[in-house]
Write a protein that holds these residues in place. Structure first.
Motif, PDB file in Angstrom:
ATOM      1  N   GLU A 205      19.515  28.401 -32.686  1.00 62.73           N
ATOM      2  CA  GLU A 205      20.359  28.921 -31.608  1.00 62.73           C
ATOM      3  C   GLU A 205      20.707  30.387 -31.832  1.00 62.73           C
ATOM      4  O   GLU A 205      20.811  31.165 -30.871  1.00 62.73           O
ATOM      5  N   SER A 206      20.875  30.782 -33.100  1.00 61.36           N
ATOM      6  CA  SER A 206      21.182  32.195 -33.382  1.00 61.36           C
ATOM      7  C   SER A 206      19.997  33.090 -33.033  1.00 61.36           C
ATOM      8  O   SER A 206      20.177  34.213 -32.553  1.00 61.36           O
ATOM      9  N   LEU A 207      18.783  32.603 -33.260  1.00 65.78           N
ATOM     10  CA  LEU A 207      17.590  33.361 -32.863  1.00 65.78           C
ATOM     11  C   LEU A 207      17.519  33.502 -31.345  1.00 65.78           C
ATOM     12  O   LEU A 207      17.193  34.563 -30.811  1.00 65.78           O
ATOM     13  N   ALA A 208      17.820  32.399 -30.650  1.00 67.13           N
ATOM     14  CA  ALA A 208      17.801  32.424 -29.187  1.00 67.13           C
ATOM     15  C   ALA A 208      18.864  33.382 -28.656  1.00 67.13           C
ATOM     16  O   ALA A 208      18.642  34.085 -27.653  1.00 67.13           O
ATOM     17  N   ALA A 209      20.011  33.436 -29.321  1.00 66.30           N
ATOM     18  CA  ALA A 209      21.100  34.316 -28.878  1.00 66.30           C
ATOM     19  C   ALA A 209      20.713  35.784 -28.991  1.00 66.30           C
ATOM     20  O   ALA A 209      21.275  36.640 -28.295  1.00 66.30           O
ATOM     21  N   SER A 210      19.730  36.077 -29.851  1.00 65.24           N
ATOM     22  CA  SER A 210      19.294  37.471 -30.012  1.00 65.24           C
ATOM     23  C   SER A 210      18.387  37.912 -28.864  1.00 65.24           C
ATOM     24  O   SER A 210      18.008  39.085 -28.786  1.00 65.24           O
ATOM     25  N   GLY A 211      18.008  36.958 -27.999  1.00 62.78           N
ATOM     26  CA  GLY A 211      17.181  37.281 -26.846  1.00 62.78           C
ATOM     27  C   GLY A 211      15.700  37.046 -27.045  1.00 62.78           C
ATOM     28  O   GLY A 211      14.910  37.222 -26.109  1.00 62.78           O
ATOM     29  N   LYS A 212      15.291  36.632 -28.237  1.00 64.79           N
ATOM     30  CA  LYS A 212      13.870  36.369 -28.478  1.00 64.79           C
ATOM     31  C   LYS A 212      13.422  35.108 -27.743  1.00 64.79           C
ATOM     32  O   LYS A 212      14.231  34.224 -27.463  1.00 64.79           O
ATOM     33  N   SER A 213      12.135  35.041 -27.436  1.00 63.79           N
ATOM     34  CA  SER A 213      11.567  33.825 -26.860  1.00 63.79           C
ATOM     35  C   SER A 213      11.419  32.807 -27.985  1.00 63.79           C
ATOM     36  O   SER A 213      10.669  33.049 -28.940  1.00 63.79           O
ATOM     37  N   VAL A 214      12.126  31.689 -27.876  1.00 69.25           N
ATOM     38  CA  VAL A 214      12.182  30.722 -28.976  1.00 69.25           C
ATOM     39  C   VAL A 214      11.778  29.335 -28.497  1.00 69.25           C
ATOM     40  O   VAL A 214      12.229  28.864 -27.449  1.00 69.25           O
ATOM     41  N   GLY A 215      10.908  28.696 -29.279  1.00 65.54           N
ATOM     42  CA  GLY A 215      10.565  27.296 -29.060  1.00 65.54           C
ATOM     43  C   GLY A 215      10.740  26.547 -30.359  1.00 65.54           C
ATOM     44  O   GLY A 215      10.391  27.064 -31.427  1.00 65.54           O
ATOM     45  N   VAL A 216      11.290  25.340 -30.295  1.00 70.41           N
ATOM     46  CA  VAL A 216      11.493  24.550 -31.511  1.00 70.41           C
ATOM     47  C   VAL A 216      11.102  23.102 -31.251  1.00 70.41           C
ATOM     48  O   VAL A 216      11.492  22.505 -30.252  1.00 70.41           O
ATOM     49  N   LYS A 217      10.308  22.565 -32.157  1.00 66.18           N
ATOM     50  CA  LYS A 217       9.865  21.177 -32.064  1.00 66.18           C
ATOM     51  C   LYS A 217      10.859  20.286 -32.797  1.00 66.18           C
ATOM     52  O   LYS A 217      11.163  20.502 -33.965  1.00 66.18           O
ATOM     53  N   MET A 218      11.365  19.260 -32.099  1.00 67.92           N
ATOM     54  CA  MET A 218      12.320  18.323 -32.685  1.00 67.92           C
ATOM     55  C   MET A 218      11.773  16.904 -32.555  1.00 67.92           C
ATOM     56  O   MET A 218      10.828  16.640 -31.798  1.00 67.92           O
TER      57      MET A 218
END
Length: 420
Positions: A205-218
């Protein structure tokens, strides 16, 4: 994927990989055909007689076995890759990894960091689209495998480091596959708390908050209340097996989609989506067992899209808490398996025994949802001689039937159906 430290065991992963990273090991591995369990002892013996060390023979045969198993995920590419047992279990199927990569390509991502790359499946998919990728892996042996696997791709590099410590300057996309298991001497144990994943969900979530395009597999069993706000959650099913839920943030999230179920199968890809948050959306009718019964794909259920599917089918639920749909007409849908309803009866052993005897049933498929009855135990009660039936009924055609066990309100019901 970042891994927990390897528990002590008789043969550590590095002992199975290091002998292969030699000219002799690589050439010997390349010379072997598909692994066959029935031939492994003879092959072991012949390779040792040819002068190869026991350590190399063990490593080569282990890798050959893993490559053969990996064909289910990697197809023909498995014959050129290196695997570890744990890495293969956790690796993304290549067809799914391609979908992940397409998201970053469509968003115009210029450089992706694959944090916790494992054996490199997602990095390979990204690099095959000419997207520069920095693959980061904490486990040294797994990083070595990823390095070999990514050698054909000039735009990919592997870094042996902790996923949370790598600088991301100049990188506008991040892909993560957090470790969700701990390793001990007794094997691996699944972790359920997202904050105990490695790296934890809060880091994502902190990476996403920086504005980067983020994908995470759960893991596909992720509870809805653990899904962060402001992302798209897409459950993925491959051939009916729900493999993951992917959370997409910022540019790689599609506008107007909060949750989705993507099905990949022999007929291609199909998807059902909703803009509504979890717990919201349409309220389906509740009705009787009649017409055709539909069993939704697991991804549809996990994404909370059963009610949406019921509306598409012009049908209703049997119970508001049970994921079975009935509709008066047969519809061709990739999102559910269809059955024609033949009759219903109480879920009562005595009643069902009488039905089995009267119908001359010798083979019984039992499906269930919403009841504690175990299909295996019920089958033993209804067909006590089932294990001997093949020899006893030689030359006598048997009769097969399918039962769906479910709860409708407070009533436990057995539905006799015919697969469509």
């Amino acid at each position: 994927m970042p891994h927990s430290p390897q528990a002590p065991n008789a043969t550590a992963p590095q002992d199975q990989i290091a002998p292969l990273l030699t000219t002799e090991g690589w050439e010997l591995l390349a010379s072997l055909g598909p692994y066959r369990e029935s031939e492994s002892l003879a092959l072991n013996s012949s390779l040792r007689k040819a002068g190869h060390s026991p350590e190399l023979v063990s490593a080569v045969l282990t890798q050959s076995r893993l490559r053969t198993r990996a064909e289910a995920k990697f197809g023909e590419f498995a014959r050129q890759l290196l695997f570890t047992q744990a890495g293969l279990e956790q690796a993304t199927r290549l067809a799914v990894a391609a979908r992940h990569a397409e998201r970053f390509a469509a968003a115009g991502t210029s450089h992706v960091a694959d944090l916790g790359c494992g054996l490199g499946a997602d990095s390979m998919a990204l690099a095959s689209l000419d997207i520069p990728v920095t693959a980061v892996e904490f486990d040294e042996t797994t990083a070595a495998c990823a390095t070999i696997n990514l050698m054909p791709f000039p735009h990919a590099s592997v870094v042996h480091a902790d996923a949370t410590s790598v600088p991301l300057d100049g990188i506008d996309g991040v892909w993560l596959d957090p470790a969700r298991r701990t390793t001990s001497t007794s094997g691996t144990t699944r972790i359920w708390d997202p904050e105990e994943f490695s790296p934890p969900l809060s880091f994502v979530e902190s990476l996403a908050a920086s504005g980067k395009s983020v994908g995470v597999k759960m893991g596909p069993g992720m509870p809805h209340d653990s899904v962060p706000a402001g992302c798209e959650a897409q459950w993925v099913s491959v051939g009916g097996d729900v493999t993951e839920v992917t959370l997409w943030f910022n540019k790689v999230a599609r506008p107007g989609i909060r949750r989705a179920a993507l099905l990949l199968g022999p007929r291609g890809a199909a998807e059902i989506t909703s803009a509504e948050d979890f717990g919201a959306g349409p309220v389906p009718d509740i009705g009787p067992v009649d017409g055709y019964l539909y069993e939704p794909d697991g991804a549809v259920i996990r994404a909370g899209l059963v009610a949406d599917l019921a509306l598409r089918l012009g049908g209703h639920l049997l119970d508001e808490h049970i994921a079975y749909i009935c509709a008066p007409e047969l519809a061709d849908t990739p999102f559910a398996r269809a059955y024609k309803v033949l009759e219903t009866m109480p879920l009562n052993v005595k009643v069902l025994k009488a039905w089995v005897k009267a119908q001359g049933i010798t083979t019984l498929e039992i499906k269930k949802r919403g009841v504690s009855t175990t299909p295996e135990e019920l089958r033993k009660q209804l067909l006590p001689g089932a294990s001997k039936s093949k020899s006893a009924a030689k030359g006598k055609p048997g009769k097969a039937a399918t039962l769906v066990l479910t709860r409708i309100g407070d009533e436990r019901t057995a539905v006799v159906v015919e697969p469509v």
